[in-house]
Scaffold this active site. Structure first.
Site, PDB file in Angstrom:
ATOM      1  N   MET A 102       0.842  -1.198   0.000  1.00 51.43           N
ATOM      2  CA  MET A 102       0.000   0.000   0.000  1.00 51.43           C
ATOM      3  C   MET A 102       0.876   1.246   0.000  1.00 51.43           C
ATOM      4  O   MET A 102       1.748   1.388   0.868  1.00 51.43           O
ATOM      5  CB  MET A 102      -0.900   0.021   1.238  1.00 51.43           C
ATOM      6  CG  MET A 102      -1.882  -1.137   1.327  1.00 51.43           C
ATOM      7  SD  MET A 102      -2.834  -1.084   2.872  1.00 51.43           S
ATOM      8  CE  MET A 102      -1.573  -1.582   4.054  1.00 51.43           C
ATOM      9  N   GLY A 189       1.348   4.133   4.429  1.00 53.74           N
ATOM     10  CA  GLY A 189       2.155   3.243   3.591  1.00 53.74           C
ATOM     11  C   GLY A 189       2.620   2.001   4.322  1.00 53.74           C
ATOM     12  O   GLY A 189       3.165   2.093   5.408  1.00 53.74           O
ATOM     13  N   SER A 190       2.415   0.827   3.727  1.00 50.59           N
ATOM     14  CA  SER A 190       2.719  -0.402   4.439  1.00 50.59           C
ATOM     15  C   SER A 190       2.463  -1.611   3.550  1.00 50.59           C
ATOM     16  O   SER A 190       2.320  -1.488   2.345  1.00 50.59           O
ATOM     17  CB  SER A 190       1.854  -0.483   5.706  1.00 50.59           C
ATOM     18  OG  SER A 190       0.522  -0.095   5.405  1.00 50.59           O
ATOM     19  N   ARG A 191       2.348  -2.794   4.178  1.00 51.21           N
ATOM     20  CA  ARG A 191       2.165  -4.027   3.414  1.00 51.21           C
ATOM     21  C   ARG A 191       1.334  -5.028   4.211  1.00 51.21           C
ATOM     22  O   ARG A 191       1.402  -5.073   5.438  1.00 51.21           O
ATOM     23  CB  ARG A 191       3.536  -4.616   3.096  1.00 51.21           C
ATOM     24  CG  ARG A 191       3.516  -5.955   2.375  1.00 51.21           C
ATOM     25  CD  ARG A 191       4.934  -6.351   2.022  1.00 51.21           C
ATOM     26  NE  ARG A 191       5.234  -7.736   2.355  1.00 51.21           N
ATOM     27  CZ  ARG A 191       6.457  -8.238   2.418  1.00 51.21           C
ATOM     28  NH1 ARG A 191       7.497  -7.454   2.194  1.00 51.21           N
ATOM     29  NH2 ARG A 191       6.649  -9.506   2.718  1.00 51.21           N
TER      30      ARG A 191
END
EC number: 4.1.1.65
Length: 232
Positions: A102, A189-191
């Protein structure tokens, strides 16, 4: 389409976790405007961006136990057979892992890929490497859920990245989740990693965009025909 439906589809609500941030940005805009009027408009634009970041749209989620939906909006960054992290306590053998990255412009609400009861929730401190790196799955700060789904236990891991420094998960062990139900979010922001048991086949490709709660990322068995979808 009615006027109400048009308004509802146009004005995407802000998730409650974003209220304090949107409010702080707006107050900051007023202070900046008091110092110098043009700065108010700069602050207002930042306030609107903050509201956009915490947007929480409804989704039409497929209701089929043989389907696995994306846990987040973003880009499919990896599809691999890997041994899951130890804290998941799922398997010592490789499992199918599908990773969704993301960026700061994606919806950051995280959703359950399948329906089922949460077996465990485990938080681990760690680094803040680029979330697109493979080793981020074991080195970065993360929060892991194990869901006992209709086709076996799956793992869902929220992974912090370079910018994301705050993982939120409001679901608890023993809680029953519906497919597509919101269970957390990661700021800025990340995963998300999904670990799936034997029998699951990917239905997305690396580089493909996914929509949380809607896009089918994996499937057990073959399609059986039309699938009912519900708002989530």
């Amino acid at each position: 389409m009615s006027l109400f439906d048009t308004i509802r589809n146009t004005l995407v609500p802000v998730h409650k976790e974003g209220y304090i941030f949107v409010g702080a940005f707006f107050v900051g805009s007023l202070v900046l405007g008091w110092i110098w009027e043009p700065l108010f408009w700069v602050g207002l634009l930042l306030t609107l961006w903050c509201a956009y970041f915490f947007r929480d749209p409804e989704r039409l989620t497929p209701q089929d136990d043989d389907l696995v939906v994306s846990p987040a909006d973003g880009r499919v960054s990896m599809i691999q057979m890997v041994i899951p992290p130890e804290e998941l306590q799922l398997s010592s053998d490789p499992m199918l892992r599908i990773s969704i990255f993301m960026n700061v412009f994606d919806v950051h609400i995280n959703r359950a890929p399948v329906r089922g009861a949460i077996r465990q929730v485990v938080y681990r401190e760690g680094s803040f490497l680029n979330a697109e790196l493979d080793k981020a799955s074991t080195d970065n700060e993360r929060n892991s859920l194990v869901i006992d789904g209709p086709r076996g236990a799956i793992g869902v891991v929220q992974i912090a990245g370079l910018v994301a420094r705050r993982i939120l998960c409001w679901s608890v062990p023993g809680q029953a989740l519906g497919v597509g139900e919101r269970f957390g979010l990661i700021r800025f922001g990340s995963r998300l990693d999904v670990y799936l048991p034997a029998g699951a086949e990917p239905r997305v490709a690396v580089g493909q965009r996914s929509i949380g709660g809607e896009t089918v990322i994996a499937e057990y068995g073959s399609a059986k025909g039309p699938v009912i979808s519900r708002r989530s």
